[in-house]
Design a protein around this motif. Structure first.
Motif, PDB file in Angstrom:
ATOM      1  N   ASP A 194       1.361  -1.175   0.119  1.00 14.78           N
ATOM      2  CA  ASP A 194      -0.143   0.232  -0.154  1.00 14.78           C
ATOM      3  C   ASP A 194       0.855   1.555   0.151  1.00 14.78           C
ATOM      4  N   LEU A 195       2.440   0.916   0.566  1.00 13.57           N
ATOM      5  CA  LEU A 195       2.783   2.670   1.020  1.00 13.57           C
ATOM      6  C   LEU A 195       3.568   2.954  -0.631  1.00 13.57           C
ATOM      7  N   ILE A 196       3.996   1.533  -1.133  1.00 12.85           N
ATOM      8  CA  ILE A 196       4.264   1.660  -2.481  1.00 12.85           C
ATOM      9  C   ILE A 196       3.788   2.297  -3.375  1.00 12.85           C
ATOM     10  N   LEU A 197       1.788   2.333  -3.481  1.00 16.05           N
ATOM     11  CA  LEU A 197       0.822   2.390  -4.502  1.00 16.05           C
ATOM     12  C   LEU A 197       1.003   3.364  -4.281  1.00 16.05           C
ATOM     13  N   GLU A 198       0.941   4.404  -2.605  1.00 16.92           N
ATOM     14  CA  GLU A 198       0.229   5.145  -2.885  1.00 16.92           C
ATOM     15  C   GLU A 198       1.611   6.346  -2.683  1.00 16.92           C
ATOM     16  N   SER A 199       2.541   5.965  -2.174  1.00 19.47           N
ATOM     17  CA  SER A 199       4.015   6.892  -3.442  1.00 19.47           C
ATOM     18  C   SER A 199       4.020   7.073  -4.406  1.00 19.47           C
ATOM     19  N   VAL A 200       3.832   5.906  -5.398  1.00 24.73           N
ATOM     20  CA  VAL A 200       4.285   6.364  -6.673  1.00 24.73           C
ATOM     21  C   VAL A 200       2.805   7.208  -7.358  1.00 24.73           C
ATOM     22  N   ARG A 206       4.686  12.066 -14.258  1.00 19.55           N
ATOM     23  CA  ARG A 206       3.837  11.903 -15.453  1.00 19.55           C
ATOM     24  C   ARG A 206       3.027  10.098 -15.180  1.00 19.55           C
ATOM     25  N   ASN A 207       2.497  10.058 -16.712  1.00 18.85           N
ATOM     26  CA  ASN A 207       1.686   8.583 -16.835  1.00 18.85           C
ATOM     27  C   ASN A 207       3.146   7.540 -16.497  1.00 18.85           C
ATOM     28  N   ARG A 208       1.822   6.356 -16.679  1.00 19.25           N
ATOM     29  CA  ARG A 208       2.434   4.979 -16.225  1.00 19.25           C
ATOM     30  C   ARG A 208       4.372   4.841 -17.087  1.00 19.25           C
ATOM     31  N   ASN A 209       3.640   5.386 -18.010  1.00 17.11           N
ATOM     32  CA  ASN A 209       4.303   4.484 -19.255  1.00 17.11           C
ATOM     33  C   ASN A 209       6.489   5.052 -19.160  1.00 17.11           C
ATOM     34  N   SER A 210       6.031   6.218 -18.209  1.00 19.01           N
ATOM     35  CA  SER A 210       7.276   7.295 -18.524  1.00 19.01           C
ATOM     36  C   SER A 210       8.379   6.447 -17.179  1.00 19.01           C
ATOM     37  N   MET A 211       7.616   5.931 -16.303  1.00 17.86           N
ATOM     38  CA  MET A 211       8.082   5.196 -15.004  1.00 17.86           C
ATOM     39  C   MET A 211       8.919   4.043 -15.642  1.00 17.86           C
ATOM     40  N   LEU A 212       9.904   3.981 -14.455  1.00 11.83           N
ATOM     41  CA  LEU A 212      10.837   3.077 -14.428  1.00 11.83           C
ATOM     42  C   LEU A 212      11.314   2.180 -13.312  1.00 11.83           C
ATOM     43  N   PHE A 213      10.277   1.193 -12.691  1.00 12.11           N
ATOM     44  CA  PHE A 213      10.528   0.816 -10.998  1.00 12.11           C
ATOM     45  C   PHE A 213      12.254   0.082 -11.485  1.00 12.11           C
ATOM     46  N   VAL A 214      12.619   0.429 -10.100  1.00 13.55           N
ATOM     47  CA  VAL A 214      14.258  -1.166  -9.998  1.00 13.55           C
ATOM     48  C   VAL A 214      14.212  -0.511  -8.481  1.00 13.55           C
ATOM     49  N   SER A 215      14.072  -2.170  -7.982  1.00 14.02           N
ATOM     50  CA  SER A 215      14.717  -2.857  -7.283  1.00 14.02           C
ATOM     51  C   SER A 215      15.117  -4.291  -6.878  1.00 14.02           C
ATOM     52  N   PRO A 216      15.761  -3.921  -5.711  1.00 12.15           N
ATOM     53  CA  PRO A 216      16.233  -6.222  -5.604  1.00 12.15           C
ATOM     54  C   PRO A 216      15.435  -6.920  -5.427  1.00 12.15           C
ATOM     55  N   PHE A 217      14.471  -6.229  -4.591  1.00 10.55           N
ATOM     56  CA  PHE A 217      13.167  -6.676  -3.961  1.00 10.55           C
ATOM     57  C   PHE A 217      11.701  -6.943  -5.869  1.00 10.55           C
ATOM     58  N   PRO A 218      11.534  -8.537  -5.398  1.00 10.30           N
ATOM     59  CA  PRO A 218      10.377  -9.188  -6.057  1.00 10.30           C
ATOM     60  C   PRO A 218       9.263  -8.479  -5.352  1.00 10.30           C
ATOM     61  N   LEU A 219       9.050  -7.519  -4.373  1.00  9.89           N
ATOM     62  CA  LEU A 219       7.634  -6.848  -4.276  1.00  9.89           C
ATOM     63  C   LEU A 219       6.876  -5.514  -4.657  1.00  9.89           C
ATOM     64  N   ILE A 220       8.888  -5.725  -5.583  1.00  6.07           N
ATOM     65  CA  ILE A 220       7.871  -4.222  -6.713  1.00  6.07           C
ATOM     66  C   ILE A 220       7.552  -4.382  -7.692  1.00  6.07           C
ATOM     67  N   LEU A 221       7.872  -5.928  -8.214  1.00  8.00           N
ATOM     68  CA  LEU A 221       7.714  -6.354  -9.236  1.00  8.00           C
ATOM     69  C   LEU A 221       5.918  -6.748  -9.172  1.00  8.00           C
ATOM     70  N   HIS A 222       5.553  -6.812  -7.828  1.00  9.81           N
ATOM     71  CA  HIS A 222       4.131  -7.628  -8.116  1.00  9.81           C
ATOM     72  C   HIS A 222       3.202  -6.199  -7.938  1.00  9.81           C
ATOM     73  N   CYS A 223       3.478  -5.196  -7.842  1.00 13.64           N
ATOM     74  CA  CYS A 223       3.126  -3.874  -7.345  1.00 13.64           C
ATOM     75  C   CYS A 223       3.034  -3.442  -9.511  1.00 13.64           C
ATOM     76  N   LYS A 224       4.525  -3.317  -9.210  1.00 16.07           N
ATOM     77  CA  LYS A 224       4.173  -2.758 -11.513  1.00 16.07           C
ATOM     78  C   LYS A 224       2.701  -3.072 -11.137  1.00 16.07           C
ATOM     79  N   SER A 225       1.782  -4.489 -11.202  1.00 13.13           N
ATOM     80  CA  SER A 225       0.733  -4.347 -12.139  1.00 13.13           C
ATOM     81  C   SER A 225      -0.174  -3.770 -11.907  1.00 13.13           C
ATOM     82  N   ALA A 226       0.011  -3.142 -10.450  1.00 18.16           N
ATOM     83  CA  ALA A 226      -0.696  -2.399 -10.036  1.00 18.16           C
ATOM     84  C   ALA A 226      -0.991  -1.028 -10.017  1.00 18.16           C
ATOM     85  N   ILE A 227      -0.100  -0.381 -10.422  1.00 18.62           N
ATOM     86  CA  ILE A 227       0.305   0.830 -10.582  1.00 18.62           C
ATOM     87  C   ILE A 227      -0.331   1.584 -12.133  1.00 18.62           C
TER      88      ILE A 227
END
Ligand SMILES: Cc1cc2nc3c(=O)[nH]c(=O)nc-3n(C[C@H](O)[C@H](O)[C@H](O)COP(=O)(O)OP(=O)(O)OC[C@H]3O[C@@H](n4cnc5c(N)ncnc54)[C@H](O)[C@@H]3O)c2cc1C
Length: 227
Positions: A194-200, A206-227
């Motif tokens: 929830d914190l990741i989604l709220e922060s984003v 800009r819009n979703r397509n102009s954002m790049l997400f970089v993290s060593p955590f798999p959690l972020i990859l799961h969140c990406k689909s919800a953004i």
């Protein structure tokens, strides 16, 4: 390990900095001819007491685009073979053996198509992110960066001061969000979905397509689909 084999290179420790208790930066002398990209790691080699070759990788914390010497960050692991030797015994002037740099945790070749990069890190996982962040800020002026960085407390946060310095240097392009487990605000005590989604949502320029997400955590990859 045969040090005369061209696979192996010797690097000399120039300086050791204790960033926080149990975590040190090892800075190396110039002249090693090791080339690397931001986000890559260095693999160190030594022989065990039984004579077996032991290899361990440590992320490079320096940036290849800045005029700074090669450095790695090492966290002491309880009962660890390699990290304990480095943290407890290594000193400036010591020689270490490496088979060089490697790894694919690097900025993409098509980085120019993005407007904003979100980094997520926790604890000593900051090591490759720190190099990527410094590199991105200096090399890609069209990009803005967000780092959401989770730690036990301010006193245990690796690279806290240099990150705050970067924030001062790039106030319009770098947003630093620190999370501490000892925070009274439980929502901001650690990295969670929830914190990741709220922060984003809050920090997106800009819009979703102009954002790049970089993290060593798999959690972020799961969140990406919800953004
Ligand atoms: C790509 C990559 C990048 C990395 N970047 C960094 C970095 O930037 N900084 C960093 O500090 N680390 C990093 N690491 C981790 C690092 O490579 C080492 O794994 C770490 O330092 C531990 O190594 P060690 O030899 O000290 O511990 P090890 O000797 O490997 O021991 C690790 C743990 O396993 C336990 N253990 C060992 N043998 C046994 C056994 N037989 N049975 C049960 N338990 C056992 C030990 O007690 C210890 O707790 C990275 C790893 C990778 C793969």
């Amino acid at each position: 390990m045969n040090k005369n084999d061209r696979l192996y290179k010797t690097i000399i420790i120039k300086e050791i900095k204790e960033e926080v208790k149990g975590f040190k930066t090892f800075v190396f002398e110039e002249g090693h001819h090791i080339h690397y990209k931001a986000g890559q790691y260095l693999t160190l080699v030594q022989n065990s007491r039984e004579g077996e070759e032991v290899r361990r990788s440590y992320s490079i914390t320096s940036s290849p685009v800045l005029d700074e010497p090669l450095s790695i960050g090492v966290k002491r692991v309880e009962n660890g073979f390699f990290s304990r030797q480095l943290i407890d015994n290594a000193k400036p002037g010591d020689e270490l053996v490496t088979i060089g740099s490697g790894g694919f945790f690097v900025l993409p070749d098509d980085i120019q198509q993005y407007h904003q990069v979100f980094f997520f890190a926790a604890g000593s996982g900051i090591t490759p992110v720190y190099s990527l962040l410094k590199t991105g800020l200096h090399l890609h002026p069209q990009l803005s960066f967000v780092l959401i960085y989770s730690n036990a407390s301010a006193g245990k946060t690796v690279f806290l001061s240099p990150l705050q310095e970067l924030q001062k240097l790039f106030p319009h392009r770098f947003h630093l969000e620190l999370l501490f487990s000892d925070s009274a605000n439980l929502f901001k005590a650690r990295l969670h979905r929830d914190l990741i989604l709220e922060s984003v949502y809050q920090l997106a320029v800009r819009n979703r397509n102009s954002m790049l997400f970089v993290s060593p955590f798999p959690l972020i990859l799961h969140c990406k689909s919800a953004i």
